[in-house]
Write a protein that holds these residues in place. Structure first.
Motif, PDB file in Angstrom:
ATOM      1  N   HIS A 158       0.818  -1.211   0.000  1.00  0.00           N
ATOM      2  CA  HIS A 158       0.000   0.000   0.000  1.00  0.00           C
ATOM      3  C   HIS A 158       0.853   1.262   0.000  1.00  0.00           C
ATOM      4  O   HIS A 158       0.329   2.365   0.099  1.00  0.00           O
TER       5      HIS A 158
ATOM      6  N   THR B  34      -2.711  10.812   2.274  1.00  0.00           N
ATOM      7  CA  THR B  34      -3.016   9.552   1.607  1.00  0.00           C
ATOM      8  C   THR B  34      -3.970   8.808   2.530  1.00  0.00           C
ATOM      9  O   THR B  34      -3.610   8.473   3.664  1.00  0.00           O
TER      10      THR B  34
ATOM     11  N   THR C 215      -6.486   5.556   2.868  1.00  0.00           N
ATOM     12  CA  THR C 215      -6.872   4.258   2.332  1.00  0.00           C
ATOM     13  C   THR C 215      -8.230   3.892   2.905  1.00  0.00           C
ATOM     14  O   THR C 215      -8.402   3.812   4.125  1.00  0.00           O
TER      15      THR C 215
ATOM     16  N   ASP D 104      -3.462  11.092  -6.897  1.00  0.00           N
ATOM     17  CA  ASP D 104      -3.463   9.725  -7.401  1.00  0.00           C
ATOM     18  C   ASP D 104      -4.553   8.923  -6.713  1.00  0.00           C
ATOM     19  O   ASP D 104      -4.961   9.246  -5.587  1.00  0.00           O
ATOM     20  N   THR D 105      -4.995   7.884  -7.380  1.00  0.00           N
ATOM     21  CA  THR D 105      -5.941   6.922  -6.820  1.00  0.00           C
ATOM     22  C   THR D 105      -5.448   5.533  -7.180  1.00  0.00           C
ATOM     23  O   THR D 105      -5.041   5.298  -8.318  1.00  0.00           O
ATOM     24  N   ARG D 106      -5.467   4.631  -6.206  1.00  0.00           N
ATOM     25  CA  ARG D 106      -5.076   3.234  -6.452  1.00  0.00           C
ATOM     26  C   ARG D 106      -6.153   2.323  -5.901  1.00  0.00           C
ATOM     27  O   ARG D 106      -6.748   2.614  -4.858  1.00  0.00           O
ATOM     28  N   ARG D 107      -6.388   1.231  -6.591  1.00  0.00           N
ATOM     29  CA  ARG D 107      -7.303   0.220  -6.072  1.00  0.00           C
ATOM     30  C   ARG D 107      -6.530  -1.073  -5.915  1.00  0.00           C
ATOM     31  O   ARG D 107      -5.567  -1.332  -6.631  1.00  0.00           O
ATOM     32  N   PHE D 108      -6.970  -1.874  -4.962  1.00  0.00           N
ATOM     33  CA  PHE D 108      -6.277  -3.108  -4.633  1.00  0.00           C
ATOM     34  C   PHE D 108      -7.236  -4.288  -4.731  1.00  0.00           C
ATOM     35  O   PHE D 108      -8.449  -4.133  -4.545  1.00  0.00           O
TER      36      PHE D 108
ATOM     37  N   GLN E 201      -7.130   3.590  -2.310  1.00  0.00           N
ATOM     38  CA  GLN E 201      -6.240   4.581  -1.708  1.00  0.00           C
ATOM     39  C   GLN E 201      -6.303   5.860  -2.526  1.00  0.00           C
ATOM     40  O   GLN E 201      -6.163   5.832  -3.747  1.00  0.00           O
TER      41      GLN E 201
END
Length: 178
Positions: A36, A133, A135, A161-165, A171
């Motif tokens: 992460h 940041t 999550t 930014d955007t992140r997916r897990f 996040q």
């Protein structure tokens, strides 16, 4: 200038801990093996500031998770509250967020990790957070300690930014607009 940076997880309904400060809902998700970005984040920090409640919670972790110098903001703790092995790396402060950030800057800290719901709120209100940041954990816990609280003005954020897990976590990295 010293800037504050947040790296924190919250339930989808906005809580960072249960009412009794338990993190069981978060810790059971922490074993997914996903990166992460915490190690990368913490490597860019010069110090960490946390509140008393966060400090007391982290003291229950074995081993102590930080190699950074830690400042605990508290009006109720005294030096005896810090376990002997941590006294070289953990200090107490009763300063305001503004005065503390100034003091940390004088000691060479440029980027400071700010941790703990109420502390993040006070640093945001004081305009001391540069980036966050957050999550989002895919769970609704219904009640607890909120990450965000009342503000006296809107605090505009710019998406970085955007992140997916695969675990379902999302996040979101924001810069606080000037």
């Amino acid at each position: 200038m010293t800037t504050g940076h947040v790296f924190i997880a919250t339930s989808l309904d906005g809580f960072v801990a249960r009412p009794d400060h338990r993190l069981d809902w978060l810790l059971k998700r922490d074993s997914t093996g996903e990166d992460h970005g915490y190690d990368r984040f913490i490597a860019g920090m010069d110090g960490l500031v946390m509140g008393r409640t966060s400090f007391e919670k982290v003291l229950s972790f074995d081993p102590w998770p930080y190699s950074l110098p830690v400042t605990v903001m508290s009006r109720s703790l005294d030096q005896a509250s810090i376990p002997e092995p941590l006294r070289d790396s953990v200090q107490l402060s009763r300063q305001t967020p503004e005065d503390l950030m100034h003091s940390l800057g004088e000691r060479g800290c440029r980027r400071v990790y700010v941790d703990g719901g109420l502390l993040v709120q006070s640093f945001l209100r004081a305009g001391l957070i540069a980036e966050m940041t957050v999550t989002l954990i895919p769970v609704l816990i219904g009640e607890g300690r909120r990450l965000f609280g009342p503000t006296d003005r809107d605090i505009d954020l710019e998406l970085v930014d955007t992140r997916r897990f695969a675990s379902g976590m999302v996040q979101i990295h924001y810069r606080v607009a000037a």
